[in-house]
Design a protein around this motif. Sequence first.
Motif, PDB file in Angstrom:
ATOM      1  N   VAL A   1      67.432 -24.769 -16.705  1.00  0.00           N
ATOM      2  CA  VAL A   1      67.797 -23.413 -17.122  1.00  0.00           C
ATOM      3  C   VAL A   1      69.255 -23.144 -16.730  1.00  0.00           C
ATOM      4  O   VAL A   1      69.632 -23.322 -15.572  1.00  0.00           O
ATOM      5  CB  VAL A   1      66.882 -22.366 -16.443  1.00  0.00           C
ATOM      6  CG1 VAL A   1      67.269 -20.955 -16.888  1.00  0.00           C
ATOM      7  CG2 VAL A   1      65.426 -22.650 -16.741  1.00  0.00           C
ATOM      8  N   VAL A   2      70.052 -22.755 -17.700  1.00  0.00           N
ATOM      9  CA  VAL A   2      71.452 -22.399 -17.438  1.00  0.00           C
ATOM     10  C   VAL A   2      71.583 -20.886 -17.631  1.00  0.00           C
ATOM     11  O   VAL A   2      71.149 -20.345 -18.649  1.00  0.00           O
ATOM     12  CB  VAL A   2      72.399 -23.140 -18.408  1.00  0.00           C
ATOM     13  CG1 VAL A   2      73.835 -22.662 -18.232  1.00  0.00           C
ATOM     14  CG2 VAL A   2      72.302 -24.639 -18.203  1.00  0.00           C
ATOM     15  N   ILE A   3      72.159 -20.230 -16.628  1.00  0.00           N
ATOM     16  CA  ILE A   3      72.343 -18.776 -16.703  1.00  0.00           C
ATOM     17  C   ILE A   3      73.825 -18.486 -16.917  1.00  0.00           C
ATOM     18  O   ILE A   3      74.677 -19.041 -16.234  1.00  0.00           O
ATOM     19  CB  ILE A   3      71.878 -18.085 -15.401  1.00  0.00           C
ATOM     20  CG1 ILE A   3      70.423 -18.436 -15.088  1.00  0.00           C
ATOM     21  CG2 ILE A   3      72.083 -16.570 -15.487  1.00  0.00           C
ATOM     22  CD1 ILE A   3      69.410 -17.873 -16.051  1.00  0.00           C
ATOM     23  N   ARG A   4      74.108 -17.613 -17.849  1.00  0.00           N
ATOM     24  CA  ARG A   4      75.506 -17.230 -18.136  1.00  0.00           C
ATOM     25  C   ARG A   4      75.535 -15.790 -18.630  1.00  0.00           C
ATOM     26  O   ARG A   4      74.490 -15.229 -18.983  1.00  0.00           O
ATOM     27  CB  ARG A   4      76.106 -18.184 -19.171  1.00  0.00           C
ATOM     28  CG  ARG A   4      75.344 -18.184 -20.483  1.00  0.00           C
ATOM     29  CD  ARG A   4      76.152 -18.794 -21.601  1.00  0.00           C
ATOM     30  NE  ARG A   4      75.395 -18.878 -22.838  1.00  0.00           N
ATOM     31  CZ  ARG A   4      75.159 -17.845 -23.635  1.00  0.00           C
ATOM     32  NH1 ARG A   4      75.606 -16.638 -23.318  1.00  0.00           N
ATOM     33  NH2 ARG A   4      74.469 -18.002 -24.756  1.00  0.00           N
ATOM     34  N   PRO A   5      76.741 -15.172 -18.667  1.00  0.00           N
ATOM     35  CA  PRO A   5      76.824 -13.782 -19.140  1.00  0.00           C
ATOM     36  C   PRO A   5      76.514 -13.667 -20.637  1.00  0.00           C
ATOM     37  O   PRO A   5      76.707 -14.618 -21.401  1.00  0.00           O
ATOM     38  CB  PRO A   5      78.275 -13.386 -18.873  1.00  0.00           C
ATOM     39  CG  PRO A   5      78.807 -14.396 -17.926  1.00  0.00           C
ATOM     40  CD  PRO A   5      78.042 -15.658 -18.155  1.00  0.00           C
TER      41      PRO A   5
ATOM     42  N   PRO B   1      72.591 -11.224 -17.700  1.00  0.00           N
ATOM     43  CA  PRO B   1      72.434 -12.682 -17.779  1.00  0.00           C
ATOM     44  C   PRO B   1      71.586 -13.112 -18.974  1.00  0.00           C
ATOM     45  O   PRO B   1      70.643 -12.420 -19.367  1.00  0.00           O
ATOM     46  CB  PRO B   1      71.740 -13.046 -16.464  1.00  0.00           C
ATOM     47  CG  PRO B   1      71.094 -11.791 -16.000  1.00  0.00           C
ATOM     48  CD  PRO B   1      71.927 -10.662 -16.521  1.00  0.00           C
ATOM     49  N   VAL B   2      71.983 -14.247 -19.526  1.00  0.00           N
ATOM     50  CA  VAL B   2      71.248 -14.868 -20.626  1.00  0.00           C
ATOM     51  C   VAL B   2      70.850 -16.261 -20.144  1.00  0.00           C
ATOM     52  O   VAL B   2      71.627 -16.924 -19.464  1.00  0.00           O
ATOM     53  CB  VAL B   2      72.160 -14.950 -21.877  1.00  0.00           C
ATOM     54  CG1 VAL B   2      71.594 -15.902 -22.910  1.00  0.00           C
ATOM     55  CG2 VAL B   2      72.357 -13.571 -22.476  1.00  0.00           C
TER      56      VAL B   2
ATOM     57  N   GLY C   1      66.079 -16.509 -23.051  1.00  0.00           N
ATOM     58  CA  GLY C   1      65.776 -15.269 -22.354  1.00  0.00           C
ATOM     59  C   GLY C   1      67.017 -14.425 -22.166  1.00  0.00           C
ATOM     60  O   GLY C   1      68.144 -14.931 -22.232  1.00  0.00           O
ATOM     61  N   PHE C   2      66.804 -13.138 -21.960  1.00  0.00           N
ATOM     62  CA  PHE C   2      67.928 -12.219 -21.734  1.00  0.00           C
ATOM     63  C   PHE C   2      67.473 -11.110 -20.797  1.00  0.00           C
ATOM     64  O   PHE C   2      66.281 -10.765 -20.754  1.00  0.00           O
ATOM     65  CB  PHE C   2      68.428 -11.619 -23.058  1.00  0.00           C
ATOM     66  CG  PHE C   2      67.391 -10.837 -23.793  1.00  0.00           C
ATOM     67  CD1 PHE C   2      67.247  -9.469 -23.598  1.00  0.00           C
ATOM     68  CD2 PHE C   2      66.523 -11.452 -24.685  1.00  0.00           C
ATOM     69  CE1 PHE C   2      66.283  -8.736 -24.278  1.00  0.00           C
ATOM     70  CE2 PHE C   2      65.548 -10.730 -25.368  1.00  0.00           C
ATOM     71  CZ  PHE C   2      65.427  -9.371 -25.158  1.00  0.00           C
ATOM     72  N   MET C   3      68.393 -10.574 -20.024  1.00  0.00           N
ATOM     73  CA  MET C   3      68.097  -9.456 -19.124  1.00  0.00           C
ATOM     74  C   MET C   3      69.297  -8.518 -19.128  1.00  0.00           C
ATOM     75  O   MET C   3      70.393  -8.925 -18.734  1.00  0.00           O
ATOM     76  CB  MET C   3      67.813  -9.968 -17.703  1.00  0.00           C
ATOM     77  CG  MET C   3      67.501  -8.860 -16.711  1.00  0.00           C
ATOM     78  SD  MET C   3      66.960  -9.510 -15.116  1.00  0.00           S
ATOM     79  CE  MET C   3      65.277 -10.008 -15.472  1.00  0.00           C
ATOM     80  N   PHE C   4      69.116  -7.300 -19.599  1.00  0.00           N
ATOM     81  CA  PHE C   4      70.220  -6.336 -19.686  1.00  0.00           C
ATOM     82  C   PHE C   4      70.109  -5.350 -18.530  1.00  0.00           C
ATOM     83  O   PHE C   4      69.093  -4.651 -18.394  1.00  0.00           O
ATOM     84  CB  PHE C   4      70.167  -5.567 -21.007  1.00  0.00           C
ATOM     85  CG  PHE C   4      70.368  -6.429 -22.230  1.00  0.00           C
ATOM     86  CD1 PHE C   4      70.834  -7.739 -22.123  1.00  0.00           C
ATOM     87  CD2 PHE C   4      70.103  -5.934 -23.486  1.00  0.00           C
ATOM     88  CE1 PHE C   4      71.022  -8.535 -23.242  1.00  0.00           C
ATOM     89  CE2 PHE C   4      70.297  -6.714 -24.626  1.00  0.00           C
ATOM     90  CZ  PHE C   4      70.747  -8.018 -24.503  1.00  0.00           C
TER      91      PHE C   4
END
Lengths: 150, 442
Positions: A8-12, A53-54, A63-66
């Motif tokens: 899993v890679v998390i980025r803006p 984060p996406v 996935g996304f989290m706003f």
Amino acid sequence: MNSAPGSVVIRPLSELDLGRITAIDERLTGVYKPDVWERRVVYYLRRDPEACPVAEIDGKVVGFMFTDLRSGEFGLEETGGWIERFGVDPDYQGRSVGRRMFESAQEYLRGQGATVLRTLVGPADSDLAGFLRAVGFQNAPLQALEMSVP
Amino acid sequence: MNVDQTTLPKKFHDAVLHWQRHHFPDYGLLPEMWHKYFPNDPEFCLCAKMEVGMGDTIEVGDQKGQPRMLEPSEMLEDQGRHLLSIIRAQASTEFGSIQQHEVTLSRAQEDEDRFWVLRVMAEELRHGYQMFHLLTSQDWSAVTDQSAEDMVEEILSMRTGSHVLDAFNIDYDSFVDNVVFAAVIDRVGKYQLAMQKVCAYKPFAQSMPPMLREEAFHLAAGVVPLRRWVQRAAQGYELVTMNAIQRSLDKWVPRGLEMFGHEKGGDSNIRFGFKNLKNAEAQSQYFEELQKVVADLNTRYVRARFPRLSHEEAEALVTRLLADRTKFEGVSWEDLLTLPDRRYFRRKGVPAWTMVGTRGESFEEVDAYVKHLAATLPDPYLHSRDMRQYVETLRDVTAGRITADLASKKTPNLKRVGGVCPCSKSVRWVVEEPVTAPPTAA
């Protein structure tokens, strides 16, 4: 950036995520709403992409989290982070995608001065409530109230 | 946000506002409409923003591990000169893009599109202001003979046609250009700002994160209207077509690629600790990202044509149509958007003046190539001064009257200074404040 396959890679958040975010929501709700998500994504891009984060696996957004940083609302003077919307592609649930996004958001919001995180969850949404409790959320002293406008 | 905000000394602040009155008259509409189009967003601030909490150690280059520099005098002479040219070029792009946007801003069909671009322009003005802060708040005399006043004056005097980078010397033909420019050229800006976050000169590095946050919206102000347009095009709307968008892409993508500098260059930026990627590396990542933009637009188009398809099915159909160059239920691969070949219509870098077509085909004769350009670029652009100069230079290069290298160097024909303030009472943008005599004792 290269990453191990399946990791899993998390980025803006970026505007390029619109198609996949719309598709994830469509899989979760069964309704295709590109206009709605264009409006929402632009809103969060204007606020702060790094607070949203996406998650990517093998180059695919899963996935996304706003979230948003605020203070002074509802008599809550301290700076707080609000988790407002998030979703994980059903094919990738159970792989800690949500937790990884939450940890990223928490770290970023803490760096921006947040001392508390808040969110709202419906009583029927037990999966979501279970996830939120698992990452550390507890019942809040505030209660959500609403009324229909006649 | 963890940022410090500051304003320029009055004479420079006034110079920017003076320039704005002439080149960005729509700026005054923004506060009036802010709450309608950007509810809950903090008010726009014409100020310099410096990120707080950035590291004090140089991250790349020959001085990696040493403390970040805080003043120009701490830099080596070559290093300082190089950074100064980057700051000036950056400033030029910010003011240049406003001049381009302003001409066709009023042609937006939708008010929301117009006010999004208006906000982009205001934030570009802030970014130019940010660069002026870097030029005027420190002493650059160790690397230039120009005063801060003259540097600001020079940048404010530039017009479309005399800016540092080619992309900012080309007129817009319609509001399609406002939007495609935001999606394509502002994306280069994003790459430059992201690379410059590592800069060994701390004030420059500190300028990048606030600009990058704003740039995220600029890209959306390009991509989202494009998504809406392709949907309408799929539904038969005739005023913005896939062909019009394609031609605008063909116009701007070559200039975007050239903004990264020569494909064989970029070593100095890394050696001096100013950026973390070489030109070719950054340009490749940029091109890949543009491919994602186009793939997203094509998927949006196909879903609008065939609502029964899922996202994944639409993506697969787009891939198949383009790979097989085929048709599906009335949609041809030629109806979809594609990026031009990286060598197409280039005037700088490795493929400059090589006469390669949008699909990678090679041309031997200038006339045939010009015909290809006419078939792939927006019609009004074909009649522009930029286009005429390009074709004349191409003929000179192919006839051996000038080398490709020299042709690249003379493009554009720079006229850096000369665009003085058009006010009848002033000849300079930066006006010195009158010296007030100190009170004398009676």
